[in-house]
Enzyme design. Sequence first.
Site, PDB file in Angstrom:
ATOM      1  N   GLU A  12       0.819  -1.225   0.000  1.00 58.09           N
ATOM      2  CA  GLU A  12       0.000   0.000   0.000  1.00 58.09           C
ATOM      3  C   GLU A  12       0.850   1.271   0.000  1.00 58.09           C
ATOM      4  O   GLU A  12       0.520   2.252   0.666  1.00 58.09           O
ATOM      5  CB  GLU A  12      -0.942   0.006   1.212  1.00 58.09           C
ATOM      6  CG  GLU A  12      -1.867  -1.189   1.292  1.00 58.09           C
ATOM      7  CD  GLU A  12      -2.801  -1.299   0.090  1.00 58.09           C
ATOM      8  OE1 GLU A  12      -3.224  -0.259  -0.436  1.00 58.09           O
ATOM      9  OE2 GLU A  12      -3.083  -2.442  -0.322  1.00 58.09           O
ATOM     10  N   LYS A  37       2.388  -8.225 -14.224  1.00 57.55           N
ATOM     11  CA  LYS A  37       2.169  -8.444 -12.791  1.00 57.55           C
ATOM     12  C   LYS A  37       2.395  -9.926 -12.542  1.00 57.55           C
ATOM     13  O   LYS A  37       1.518 -10.764 -12.829  1.00 57.55           O
ATOM     14  CB  LYS A  37       0.742  -8.050 -12.411  1.00 57.55           C
ATOM     15  CG  LYS A  37       0.430  -8.193 -10.927  1.00 57.55           C
ATOM     16  CD  LYS A  37       1.008  -7.043 -10.124  1.00 57.55           C
ATOM     17  CE  LYS A  37       0.579  -7.127  -8.670  1.00 57.55           C
ATOM     18  NZ  LYS A  37       1.115  -6.023  -7.861  1.00 57.55           N
ATOM     19  N   GLY A 112       4.011  -6.258  -2.948  1.00 56.28           N
ATOM     20  CA  GLY A 112       4.542  -5.839  -1.657  1.00 56.28           C
ATOM     21  C   GLY A 112       5.967  -5.319  -1.784  1.00 56.28           C
ATOM     22  O   GLY A 112       6.305  -4.593  -2.707  1.00 56.28           O
ATOM     23  N   PRO A 200       0.741  12.479  -5.873  1.00 58.20           N
ATOM     24  CA  PRO A 200      -0.191  12.818  -4.789  1.00 58.20           C
ATOM     25  C   PRO A 200      -1.091  11.650  -4.433  1.00 58.20           C
ATOM     26  O   PRO A 200      -1.501  10.872  -5.298  1.00 58.20           O
ATOM     27  CB  PRO A 200      -1.001  13.983  -5.369  1.00 58.20           C
ATOM     28  CG  PRO A 200      -0.872  13.870  -6.847  1.00 58.20           C
ATOM     29  CD  PRO A 200       0.475  13.252  -7.102  1.00 58.20           C
TER      30      PRO A 200
END
EC number: 6.3.3.3
Length: 237
Positions: A12, A37, A112, A200
């Site tokens: 995250e 991925k 991660g 951002p």
Amino acid sequence: MSVLVITGTGTEVGKTAVTAALAAVAVADGRRVAVLKPAQTGLLPGEHGDLDEVVRLAGPVTTRELARYPDPLAPATAARRCGTPTVSPADIAAAVTELAEAHDLVLVEGAGGLLVRFDEKGTTIADAAWALNAPVLVVAEAGLGTLNTTALTAEALLRRGLESLGVVVGRWPGAPDLASRTNLADLPEAAGGPLLGVLPNGVTRLPPHDFLDVARGALSPWFGGTFDPDSFASHYV
């Protein structure tokens, strides 16, 4: 560069946002882009994943997912729990080699952090980067604690003989605290490389055209953007 591995200092931290931003700018500049991925965790087949988000934001990119596991765990653990095959560095290298034949840029987004296990042998996205002889871009958090996790990631890259391009902050807060502001000056030292961008927080909620504008302003000229770390930091002195 034709292949770039994107890793985070943890979960995250904004890896998918950074991957989408890199892809969006490259596509807008006329490059043929593929995004790989190797392992998507925490989702069932058919659910909206990281690659779907990249396509939504970046436009016409080729995507490939090698494995998907329903549990939101490290790929090796998630694979063991559902009894499905793991992904090896050789699998990743083979997919990247194939994609690179028809694309100008292949982005490989890890799961991660750098040393998250992909299989029971303990192999990681770092092993895939080594097999590909590809540089690594580190995505880090902005606030307190990021200098330690960034330095640990950089040290792990160095010990494995991997090239680290630098660091991008993946989720810059709208109201940065003291730690976030001062970290702008300290992150390059922790990363052992330059600050190459600041995205951002919440940028992925933008429509694609606005996302591209923000991405270009948030990424270094190395990636086709206009980001200047000194100019950015001067707003928070």
